[in-house]
Motif scaffolding. Structure first.
Motif, PDB file in Angstrom:
ATOM      1  N   LYS A  70     -43.720  -0.392   8.184  1.00 28.97           N
ATOM      2  CA  LYS A  70     -42.936   0.836   8.231  1.00 28.97           C
ATOM      3  C   LYS A  70     -42.309   1.153   6.882  1.00 28.97           C
ATOM      4  N   GLY A  73     -44.866   2.476   4.449  1.00 30.23           N
ATOM      5  CA  GLY A  73     -45.607   3.682   4.828  1.00 30.23           C
ATOM      6  C   GLY A  73     -47.048   3.441   5.205  1.00 30.23           C
ATOM      7  N   ARG A  75     -49.972   3.191   7.759  1.00 26.80           N
ATOM      8  CA  ARG A  75     -50.323   3.631   9.113  1.00 26.80           C
ATOM      9  C   ARG A  75     -51.698   3.126   9.540  1.00 26.80           C
TER      10      ARG A  75
END
Length: 294
Positions: A70, A73, A75
């Protein structure tokens, strides 16, 4: 280190086990300008990978892993490299994020016939991450179709290839292994829990003891993904060591599924295959009958 900015792809987390593949993937990502971070698996990743990693986490530190993803960043996730040691979950005791997710973790890992790696994928997907495969981020590292080196298979090599492929399909249905060796029209070795290298060493012993007969180099090693296997993880892999052991076992060559197998240290592998006189073939299709005529 991460690569340069890429506006069309989410930042990727490379979760790295042992072997040279994690660094090769990192090099390919960096060359492509893809943003990524490396998380080394504690007790598995080698020194080169750890030197490049932004984090090193143990099996039980799932909460810390999600926090890292998290804050950086990330994903998308790529799982790469081998895992050879029994997981040590003692670190879970100091990881609140893991403890609070225990019910979800237990549901994801318990029951069913899926492999452990497939269940690990499910853990990430439950949290909203996208797990990708080599084909998505570095397809150039996958085996291409056709003869990949200088040596060409003979008619008898193609027959052994088909037979060994049939054996790997049966192995895959039983979720046992990904490789088999056929020599002179019969299957002489099947991969089990010991892995491909140990199987090839066993073939060399059999040949020295006269249990495998043949003049010069003969026989084929086939490595193939299991039927229905999730190709995002645990792809069949060959590298310089595979070539070396196949030559020591007196085999003519190696065949892998095109776009369904990794070639580690690709330039060195192809060079070694030519030096050892071992052919390397990428075959198309998932059925034996789809192997092209010689």
């Amino acid at each position: 280190m991460s690569g340069g900015a890429n506006q069309h792809a989410a930042r990727l987390a490379l979760i790295a086990g042992n072997g040279s593949l994690p660094c090769q993937i990192a090099d390919a990502l960096q060359k492509a300008g893809r943003e990524f971070r490396i998380v080394a698996i504690k007790g598995e990743a080698d020194q080169k990978t750890r030197d490049r990693a932004q984090a090193e986490l143990g099996w039980g530190e799932i909460g810390r892993l999600y926090k890292f993803l998290k804050s950086n960043g990330c994903r998308e996730i790529l799982l790469i490299g081998g895992v050879s040691k029994r997981p040590d979950f003692t670190s879970i005791l100091g990881d609140f994020g893991t403890l609070k997710r225990l019910p979800t973790i237990i549901r994801a890992l318990a029951g069913g016939d899926d492999s452990l790696l497939t269940k690990v994928i499910r853990l990430f997907e439950v949290e909203g991450y996208r797990v990708v495969g080599i084909k998505d981020v570095a397809p150039q590292l996958l085996a291409a179709s056709g003869v990949l080196g200088n040596r060409q298979p003979t008619d008898s090599d193609w027959r052994d290839l088909e037979l060994a492929l049939t054996a790997t399909r049966k192995l895959g249905e039983l979720d046992v292994g990904q490789a088999a060796v056929a020599v002179g029209g019969r299957v002489v070795a099947l991969e089990g829990a010991e892995g491909t290298d140990a199987m090839l060493e066993r073939c060399a012993d059999l040949k020295r003891n006269g249990r495998i007969r043949g003049r010069g180099q003969s026989g084929v090693l086939v490595k193939s993904a299991k039927p229905g296997q999730d190709l995002r993880v645990d792809l069949p892999t060959v590298g310089p060591r595979t070539i070396e052991l196949a030559a020591a076992a007196g085999l003519s060559g190696i065949a892998v599924e095109a776009e369904g197998a990794l070639i580690a240290e690709k330039d060195d592998t192809l060079k070694k295959a030519d030096t050892e006189g071992v052919f390397l073939v990428g075959f198309d299709g998932v059925q034996c009958g789809e192997i092209p005529d010689p």
